[in-house]
Scaffold this motif. Structure first.
Motif, PDB file in Angstrom:
ATOM      1  N   LEU A 171      83.975  42.254  54.393  1.00 55.09           N
ATOM      2  CA  LEU A 171      85.100  41.336  54.616  1.00 55.09           C
ATOM      3  C   LEU A 171      84.627  40.127  55.418  1.00 55.09           C
ATOM      4  O   LEU A 171      83.866  40.252  56.371  1.00 55.09           O
ATOM      5  N   SER A 172      85.111  38.985  55.021  1.00 58.82           N
ATOM      6  CA  SER A 172      84.772  37.780  55.763  1.00 58.82           C
ATOM      7  C   SER A 172      86.054  37.018  56.068  1.00 58.82           C
ATOM      8  O   SER A 172      87.129  37.376  55.610  1.00 58.82           O
TER       9      SER A 172
ATOM     10  N   GLN B 275      74.976  50.991  57.026  1.00 58.13           N
ATOM     11  CA  GLN B 275      75.195  51.579  58.346  1.00 58.13           C
ATOM     12  C   GLN B 275      76.158  50.740  59.174  1.00 58.13           C
ATOM     13  O   GLN B 275      76.923  51.258  59.982  1.00 58.13           O
ATOM     14  N   ASN B 276      76.130  49.441  58.920  1.00 59.59           N
ATOM     15  CA  ASN B 276      77.012  48.553  59.659  1.00 59.59           C
ATOM     16  C   ASN B 276      78.477  48.976  59.516  1.00 59.59           C
ATOM     17  O   ASN B 276      79.210  49.101  60.492  1.00 59.59           O
ATOM     18  N   PHE B 277      78.876  49.218  58.277  1.00 58.16           N
ATOM     19  CA  PHE B 277      80.264  49.602  58.029  1.00 58.16           C
ATOM     20  C   PHE B 277      80.551  50.984  58.622  1.00 58.16           C
ATOM     21  O   PHE B 277      81.597  51.202  59.241  1.00 58.16           O
ATOM     22  N   LEU B 278      79.603  51.904  58.424  1.00 55.89           N
ATOM     23  CA  LEU B 278      79.826  53.264  58.916  1.00 55.89           C
ATOM     24  C   LEU B 278      80.048  53.276  60.426  1.00 55.89           C
ATOM     25  O   LEU B 278      80.991  53.894  60.918  1.00 55.89           O
TER      26      LEU B 278
ATOM     27  N   PRO C 166      83.818  43.007  65.322  1.00 51.76           N
ATOM     28  CA  PRO C 166      84.545  42.107  64.401  1.00 51.76           C
ATOM     29  C   PRO C 166      84.819  42.777  63.059  1.00 51.76           C
ATOM     30  O   PRO C 166      85.866  42.541  62.453  1.00 51.76           O
ATOM     31  N   GLU C 167      83.916  43.633  62.601  1.00 47.94           N
ATOM     32  CA  GLU C 167      84.121  44.305  61.324  1.00 47.94           C
ATOM     33  C   GLU C 167      85.359  45.202  61.389  1.00 47.94           C
ATOM     34  O   GLU C 167      86.187  45.241  60.465  1.00 47.94           O
TER      35      GLU C 167
ATOM     36  N   LYS D 212      96.257  36.237  64.396  1.00 45.87           N
ATOM     37  CA  LYS D 212      95.397  37.284  63.845  1.00 45.87           C
ATOM     38  C   LYS D 212      94.817  36.788  62.530  1.00 45.87           C
ATOM     39  O   LYS D 212      95.522  36.181  61.722  1.00 45.87           O
ATOM     40  N   THR D 213      93.552  37.063  62.346  1.00 46.95           N
ATOM     41  CA  THR D 213      92.899  36.667  61.111  1.00 46.95           C
ATOM     42  C   THR D 213      92.971  37.819  60.121  1.00 46.95           C
ATOM     43  O   THR D 213      92.511  38.923  60.404  1.00 46.95           O
ATOM     44  N   ILE D 214      93.590  37.544  58.990  1.00 53.28           N
ATOM     45  CA  ILE D 214      93.769  38.585  57.977  1.00 53.28           C
ATOM     46  C   ILE D 214      92.874  38.246  56.791  1.00 53.28           C
ATOM     47  O   ILE D 214      93.177  37.327  56.028  1.00 53.28           O
ATOM     48  N   PRO D 215      91.787  38.967  56.589  1.00 56.15           N
ATOM     49  CA  PRO D 215      90.918  38.668  55.450  1.00 56.15           C
ATOM     50  C   PRO D 215      91.668  38.855  54.129  1.00 56.15           C
ATOM     51  O   PRO D 215      92.614  39.637  54.056  1.00 56.15           O
ATOM     52  N   GLN D 216      91.256  38.132  53.130  1.00 54.29           N
ATOM     53  CA  GLN D 216      91.890  38.215  51.814  1.00 54.29           C
ATOM     54  C   GLN D 216      90.807  38.448  50.754  1.00 54.29           C
ATOM     55  O   GLN D 216      90.456  37.533  49.991  1.00 54.29           O
ATOM     56  N   PRO D 217      90.282  39.644  50.674  1.00 49.04           N
ATOM     57  CA  PRO D 217      89.242  39.902  49.681  1.00 49.04           C
ATOM     58  C   PRO D 217      89.823  39.802  48.272  1.00 49.04           C
ATOM     59  O   PRO D 217      91.023  40.011  48.074  1.00 49.04           O
TER      60      PRO D 217
END
Ligand SMILES: [Zn+2]
Length: 1094
Positions: free
Chosen positions: A953-954, A1003-1006, A1031-1032, A964-969
């Motif tokens: 997600l970015s 691993q970053n997400f995990l 941030p993730e 609040k920042t809401i990502p929009q994938p």
């Protein structure tokens, strides 16, 4: 002029003709993708079937053998909750002010049985009861087939017993329906043709432009006509509130003593659509072809077919948002048919070969098409979230509609929560004197003193008061009044709109306290939620509340002010239930709040030792109905098992090994008890909401009728258990909060009107059709959706614009009578191409789903599935043969319908309509209830979920809401092809979300999102995302929370890996892939193509 009723032709789909490959065909290759090596297991369940069967501690007695305890009841205080308590004498019957009369309350008038008006009664209203509909025609009718006399919801012409008294509820639709009887002699009555004195004139709508002579200072002289003169002889200063919260303000109770003999029908007013002229229709069979599927190579794996490789990935980037229409700025009255079609965005004119362009799914949520109207009109139009039509360009004749083979209908979300809603307080609500339409942005002002109705074309005078514009404080600007500037508006209704003083908010809770119920632990949750939300219940100082519990007996609770503690009253005579001390059982919440809180704190403990396994739900409902009858209100029923005692007792009907069959499943109620009681409730302005929390089969097909016909809602928590199923506990708590605190309207009615020439003939949703087209809604809530089907009764050749108006008359929780009005305006077109260009594929799919639920019940699941498939085949065949000039190979579709086959395939795989052994009967019935009762947006999300990649997600394109920042994938196609093992994907299926984590996920997400060391340390049942300081994590949590906040129900989140038992359920939602019993999207397209090209 009525057109021949040729309608969508469907195959007479006998099961054998279906061809087995489609329904239950062999799955040639279960593994849907080599990319995701998943173990086989399509049959595993999200949760095991009925995992919490609780053994009965005492043997169930046959119903008929129940001891009758006679006319005694017992009293015990809560400090002595071991029953029995004291035995009291039965209260004298006369003390019960309630009778079960069908006609008490606001339906005082008898009316002839419907058989005397065979031509005027509409299609049964969205019923999915077998007896409620005539035997279905062989083909699916988009058009009203007029099979003879019908009553709307009520059973007839079937083996089901005819509901006594129900026909009396059908009032004569031809009754004059002016709201003011004094006006009736002066005007043509509704139901007649448009007034001959005012022949239709060309539409001369000129928004924003004052017509007639410039206003002189001060109000012009009063004209002879003063509508609503009976109670408002003076012209008070109107006030206009642009209220954000329209619930505010003082109670509007200035007519406490008013009693009128009107019915709601007369109050809300009728319309000429109340006299649809149905002609006898002879459905013709256009095609009698069996299915034969293209043979596929063994091992076909839902991959891009040969010849269509190399679809650029850019096709993902579908233009999102409304199609941009650009028209030269002419006055709206210059709009001509020749202009239409020229302004479509070029993309909208594309013809698409679906076999070549495989991915038509936009990366952002699909937007409804924008009607091809002049911008001056369109900018005033109703928000499609509230009101939309399957065809945004209305065919000018039924013949043209028939050619398109598309269903014509409206989808409504009339009571949706709105951030802004103009509220008009005025003693004069300006309505057409002929058809009772509310003045709206699409009427035309002939001059300053006259306006022409856009539904029936009658010319009406502008009332004196309306000449004053409260916004600008200027006289002589009727066209700038808020009523003429807003397609959605709410009126404070004056006393003419009341049959009785507005009722107080009344909430009655009915709790199952049998052993089974206590075992689930639900009572703790519900009582705690009630305690938490007690002060948030919509209401005012008049709010009343009460409680009933039941097992084999019925327990009432006296909460009379002054008692030191609640007093329990046990009535053991369930054969003839009476209400002890009715005046102390529904009490003023403010005055008895402490007693109510005491009760809620002690209730969960009172029955912990119960051994009572029997459930006398029916008698408890009867008691609750009696208690609420004098006022009306909302009854919330919590049930955890199949009721097995007294009236309404049910028997198990589900046979697990028959789940796969497309026929022979019990979708119909086994008794009419619940429906009858619901109609009684409806007559007394009581709506029943059912919360079913059961791990066992509970015959929702029968129980659900109590909510369906009383305009309630059904909530279902399968396998609810406070320890074994904690996510259901969370879901119940969240949804109860919404349920208890959301806006509510009482004693409501809704009517939908449309421009002369169009006719509404079938209604879908939870309500009772009291007269021809007046929907009775004892409660209305902001989360309910409705649909109607329409036909073109008379040619619209001289008509350029048509309008639809819904009017919802209700009592707010503050005791105000209000009317919420939505008006939608659409262009009329003369060519088939234009009809196709304006098709709204989501609305079409939603309406078809509603029709298919009816078809499941009146015919069979197989029939309904056939009809869905044929809807695609028929419309695309029509497009191919009648619109396309050169016949190309492939499956050619108009841009507007590019997702039609996909959505219909998704419907076939939806719980309501899928075959296979996965769906338990109650779950299927619940899914069907949802189709009928949910607004379109949620129905579509349930049917075709959204899939997102979430491990990367970015903030690009993100929303910013409240800092609040809401990502929009981007939204991905529902295929395992779109998954990859090194990612994590969120599937949002409306009421459930699944976060699938690939084996090689970074691993970053995990660690930064899931908070786990490695893939294998993801727990088997993980249902919550930790809030980590990364941030993730912030992005992921914000995105999921934002999705959840968009809807009124609470989606459970499952975090799954390949070993998870939920994985199979996740894969089932991959609707583009082949599954155990259904085709892949590509196979489906090939099938459609083969049928279309025949
Ligand atoms: Zn009118």
């Amino acid at each position: 002029m009525s057109q021949p009723p040729t309608s969508l032709q469907i195959q007479n789909g006998t099961s054998s003709a279906l061809g087995s490959p489609y329904i239950n065909g062999p799955v040639q290759n279960i593994s849907t993708s080599s990319q995701v090596p998943v173990s086989q297991g399509y049959n595993s369940q999200l949760t095991g079937p009925y995992p919490h069967l609780i053994p009965a501690k005492t043997a169930l007695n046959p119903v008929s053998g129940q001891p009758n305890y006679g006319g005694s009841h017992m009293v015990s205080t809560l400090s002595n909750c071991q029953r029995p308590g004291q035995t009291l004498n039965r209260a004298p019957m006369a003390s019960n002010p309630v009778t079960a009369s069908f006609h008490s309350g606001p339906v005082p008038r008898m009316s002839p049985p419907p058989s005397q008006h065979p031509a005027a009664t509409p299609m049964p209203s969205g019923s999915f009861l077998p007896g409620a509909n005539p035997p279905p025609p062989l083909n699916w009718q988009y058009n009203y087939p007029s099979p003879g006399p019908q009553t709307n919801h009520c059973p007839h012409a079937s083996s089901q017993p005819i509901l006594s008294g129900n026909t009396d509820l059908i009032t004569n639709h031809q009754r004059v329906s002016s709201g003011d009887p004094s006006l009736q002699n002066s005007y043509l009555k509704s139901g007649s043709a448009p007034p001959s004195v005012n022949p239709p004139l060309p539409t001369t709508f000129q928004p924003g432009t004052p017509l007639g002579p410039p206003p002189v200072a001060g109000p012009p002289p009063v004209r002879a006509l003063t509508p609503q003169k009976s109670s408002h002889s003076t012209v008070p200063q109107p006030s206009f509130n642009s209220a954000i919260n329209q619930e505010g303000g003082a109670p509007h109770t200035n007519n406490e003593s008013m009693v009128t003999n009107n019915t709601y029908d007369e109050i809300e007013g009728g319309g000429f659509l109340a006299t649809p002229q149905f002609t006898n229709k002879n459905p013709k069979m256009a095609r009698s072809v069996g299915y034969s599927y293209p043979s596929l190579p063994p091992g076909y794996q839902n991959t891009t077919p040969p010849g269509t490789t190399g679809m650029p990935s850019s096709s993902l980037n579908y233009p999102s948002g409304p199609l941009a229409f650009s028209q030269t700025s002419l006055g709206a009255n210059h709009l001509t048919a020749s202009m239409r079609g020229l302004s479509l965005h070029p993309e909208g004119l594309r013809v698409i070969n679906l076999l070549q362009e495989r991915n038509m799914l936009p990366a952002t949520p699909l937007q409804p098409p924008v009607p091809n109207l002049h911008e001056d009109i369109q900018k005033l139009n109703c928000n499609p979230e509230l009101f939309r039509c399957t065809l945004t360009s209305i065919p000018q004749t039924q013949a043209l509609l028939n050619k398109a083979k598309l269903p014509l209908g409206l989808l409504l979300h009339p009571f949706k929560d709105l951030a802004q809603l103009p509220v008009v307080t005025s003693s004069t609500i300006v309505r057409c004197h002929s058809c009772r339409t509310y003045i709206n942005p699409f009427v035309s002002f002939l001059d300053q003193r006259r306006w022409k109705c856009n539904l029936c074309y009658r010319v009406n005078d502008v009332p004196e008061e309306f000449m004053y514009n409260p916004l600008t404080r200027v006289y002589g600007e009727p066209h700038r009044r808020p009523e003429v500037q807003n397609a959605t508006i709410e009126f404070m209704a004056p006393s003419e709109y009341m049959l009785r003083p507005p009722q107080p908010p009344v909430y009655l809770f009915v709790f199952d306290v049998s052993h089974n119920a206590i075992e689930t632990g639900y009572l703790d949750s519900v009582c705690q939620s009630l305690l938490d939300n007690l002060d948030l219940l919509p209401g005012n100082t008049r709010t009343k509340i009460g409680f009933i519990t039941f097992d084999s007996t019925i327990h009432f609770y006296s909460l009379q002010e002054g008692l030191s503690q609640p007093q329990m009253l046990i009535v053991s005579d369930i054969e003839d239930v009476f209400i002890p001390m009715p005046e102390n059982l529904l009490v003023n919440l403010n005055e008895s709040k402490e007693l109510v809180q005491d009760l809620l704190k002690s209730l969960p403990q009172m029955f912990t030792k119960t051994l009572e396994t029997q459930s006398a739900l029916g008698p408890a409902l009867q008691a609750a109905f009696k208690l609420m009858s004098p006022t009306g209100g909302r009854m919330s029923v919590f049930q955890t098992q199949l009721p097995n005692l007294g009236v309404g007792a049910l028997k198990p009907r589900e046979e697990p090994n028959q789940r796969s069959s497309a026929k022979e499943i019990h979708l119909t109620p086994s008794t009419d008890f619940y429906k009858k009681l619901a109609l009684d409730c409806s007559g007394q302005q009581v709506a029943v909401d059912l919360f079913l929390l059961s791990g066992q089969y509970s015959d929702l097909a029968s129980l659900g009728c109590i909510s369906r016909y009383s305009a309630g809602s059904v909530y279902y928590y399968p396998s609810y258990h406070h320890q074994h199923n904690p996510v259901q506990v969370q879901k119940l708590q969240k949804e109860l909060h919404r349920y208890l605190t959301r806006k509510i309207g009482f004693e409501a009615v809704m009517r939908i009107r449309c421009t002369k020439g169009l006719s509404i003939h079938t209604f879908h949703g939870n309500f009772f059709v009291r007269s021809t087209d007046l929907l009775s809604l004892p409660n209305v809530n902001p989360d309910a959706g409705y649909a109607v089907q329409m036909s073109v009764e008379d040619n619209l050749i001289d008509t350029q614009l048509v309008s639809f108006q819904s009017a919802l008359l209700y009592t707010s929780s503050k005791g105000e009578r209000r009317i919420r009005v939505h008006t939608l305006c659409l262009p009329v077109v003369s060519t088939l191409n234009e009809v196709f260009l304006g098709a709204d594929v989501q609305a079409i799919s939603g309406l078809l789903a509603n029709m298919a639920v009816d078809r499941c019940v009146t015919a069979s699941l197989g029939d309904a599935r056939d009809a869905l498939v044929n809807a695609v085949i028929d419309s695309l065949s029509a497009y191919r043969s009648l619109v396309l000039s050169n016949q190309q190979p492939g499956l050619m579709v108009p841009f507007s319908l590019r997702l039609f086959p996909l959505f219909v395939l998704a419907l076939l795989k939806q719980k309501s309509f899928q075959t296979g052994t996965n769906v338990r009967l109650d779950e299927r019935i619940f899914a069907m209830c949802q189709v009928k009762n949910q607004p379109l947006v949620y129905l579509m999300l349930t049917t075709h979920p959204s899939l997102y990649r979430v491990d990367n997600l970015s903030d690009e394109g993100a929303l910013n809401i409240n800092d609040k920042t809401i990502p929009q994938p981007p939204i991905l196609q529902l295929s395992v092809e779109k998954l990859s093992r090194d990612g994590a994907f969120l599937l949002d299926a409306g009421s459930v979300m699944m976060l699938w984590v690939g084996k090689n996920c970074g691993q970053n997400f995990l660690s930064h999102v899931l908070g786990v060391q490695s893939y294998v340390s993801i727990p088997q049942t993980m249902t919550e995302l930790p809030e980590l300081d990364t941030p993730e994590s912030a992005r992921t949590v914000a995105f999921i929370s934002w999705l959840r906040e968009q809807r009124p129900f609470f989606p459970i989140l499952y975090i799954i890996r390949d070993e998870s038992p939920v994985r199979a359920n996740f894969l089932q939602h991959m609707v583009e892939d082949r599954s155990e019993s259904a085709l892949s999207y590509y196979e489906f397209l090939l099938h459609i193509q083969q049928q279309v090209n025949k």
